[in-house]
Structure formats: C-alpha cells, structure tokens
Write a protein that holds these residues in place. Structure first.
Motif, short mmCIF file in Angstrom:
data_model
loop_
_atom_site.label_atom_id
_atom_site.label_comp_id
_atom_site.label_asym_id
_atom_site.label_seq_id
_atom_site.Cartn_x
_atom_site.Cartn_y
_atom_site.Cartn_z
N UNK A 157 90.23 21.21 7.32
CA UNK A 157 91.60 20.81 6.99
C UNK A 157 91.93 21.12 5.53
N UNK A 158 90.96 21.53 4.75
CA UNK A 158 91.16 21.82 3.33
C UNK A 158 91.97 23.11 3.17
N UNK A 159 92.71 23.20 2.08
CA UNK A 159 93.47 24.42 1.79
C UNK A 159 92.58 25.41 1.05
N UNK A 160 93.03 26.65 0.98
CA UNK A 160 92.28 27.69 0.27
C UNK A 160 92.12 27.32 -1.20
N UNK A 161 93.16 26.76 -1.80
CA UNK A 161 93.09 26.38 -3.22
C UNK A 161 92.06 25.28 -3.45
N UNK A 162 91.97 24.32 -2.54
CA UNK A 162 90.98 23.25 -2.68
C UNK A 162 89.56 23.79 -2.56
N UNK A 163 89.35 24.72 -1.64
CA UNK A 163 88.01 25.30 -1.47
C UNK A 163 87.63 26.13 -2.69
N UNK A 164 88.57 26.90 -3.21
CA UNK A 164 88.30 27.68 -4.42
C UNK A 164 87.95 26.77 -5.59
N UNK A 165 88.69 25.68 -5.75
CA UNK A 165 88.44 24.74 -6.84
C UNK A 165 87.05 24.11 -6.69
N UNK A 166 86.71 23.69 -5.47
CA UNK A 166 85.41 23.06 -5.23
C UNK A 166 84.26 24.03 -5.46
N UNK A 167 84.44 25.29 -5.05
CA UNK A 167 83.40 26.29 -5.25
C UNK A 167 83.21 26.58 -6.73
N UNK B 161 71.39 20.96 -8.25
CA UNK B 161 71.70 22.17 -7.48
C UNK B 161 73.21 22.32 -7.24
N UNK B 162 73.67 23.56 -7.21
CA UNK B 162 75.07 23.84 -6.95
C UNK B 162 75.31 23.83 -5.45
N UNK B 163 76.06 22.84 -4.96
CA UNK B 163 76.29 22.71 -3.53
C UNK B 163 77.78 22.62 -3.26
N UNK B 164 78.26 23.44 -2.32
CA UNK B 164 79.64 23.37 -1.86
C UNK B 164 79.66 22.53 -0.59
N UNK B 165 80.47 21.49 -0.59
CA UNK B 165 80.60 20.60 0.56
C UNK B 165 81.96 20.82 1.20
N UNK B 166 81.97 21.15 2.49
CA UNK B 166 83.21 21.33 3.24
C UNK B 166 83.29 20.32 4.37
N UNK B 167 84.43 19.69 4.51
CA UNK B 167 84.66 18.79 5.63
C UNK B 167 85.21 19.57 6.81
N UNK B 168 84.72 19.29 8.00
CA UNK B 168 85.19 19.99 9.19
C UNK B 168 86.35 19.24 9.83
N UNK B 169 87.05 19.90 10.74
CA UNK B 169 88.17 19.27 11.42
C UNK B 169 87.72 18.15 12.34
N UNK B 170 86.48 18.18 12.77
CA UNK B 170 85.97 17.14 13.68
C UNK B 170 85.35 15.97 12.93
N UNK B 171 85.51 15.94 11.60
CA UNK B 171 85.00 14.83 10.81
C UNK B 171 83.60 15.02 10.27
#
Length: 78
Positions: free
Chosen positions: A19-29, A39-49
């Motif tokens: 559900x995240x936008x492209x801008x939010x993912x870029x900012x988090x990365x 450690x550098x970790x990218x966390x993404x939430x899925x649509x199913x929670x």
C-alpha cells in the motif's frame, strides 16, 4: 502498488504488493542505506498485513508497477 525488487546474486526478482507509495519506498530505502548503526534493512508492508525485510545493501534494482488490478481469465488474451 506492485514493486519488483532485484537482489544481487538471486536470479529471480522479489514481487511485493504494498500500500506504500513509490515516494515512501524511495525515502525508506535511502534512509536504510544512509544508516550507519547496524545492518541496512528495507522493511515493506504487504497489502495482506505482512512485512518483508530486505537487506538494503544487496538490492540491485527497484521497479514500481502501476496501481491497476491484475486481469484474470481469458479476457487478457488478444
């Protein structure tokens, strides 16, 4: 939004519906790559929670798909 993430030394890309936008993912990365503590970790939430954790320093590419729904059935045959 569908996000495809290529990871170094892995032949297939990781596909995540989020559900995240492209801008939010870029900012988090960018924040994960700039972090100096731990450690550098990218966390993404899925649509199913759920949640997907990816080592940010191993990411080769990120591809953002559209918000359109997937077509199912014989309607997508031309």
């Amino acid at each position: 939004m569908e996000v495809k993430i290529g990871i170094q030394s892995i032949p297939r890309e990781l596909v995540v519906d989020t559900d995240a936008t492209a801008a939010e993912i870029e900012r988090d990365l960018a924040a994960a790559l700039a972090a100096k503590d731990g450690p550098a970790i990218l966390a993404l939430g899925t649509q199913k929670g759920g949640r997907v954790l990816i080592p940010a320093d191993k990411i080769a590419f990120v591809e953002f798909g559209g918000d359109q729904s997937r077509r199912v059935g014989f309607g997508n045959i031309v």
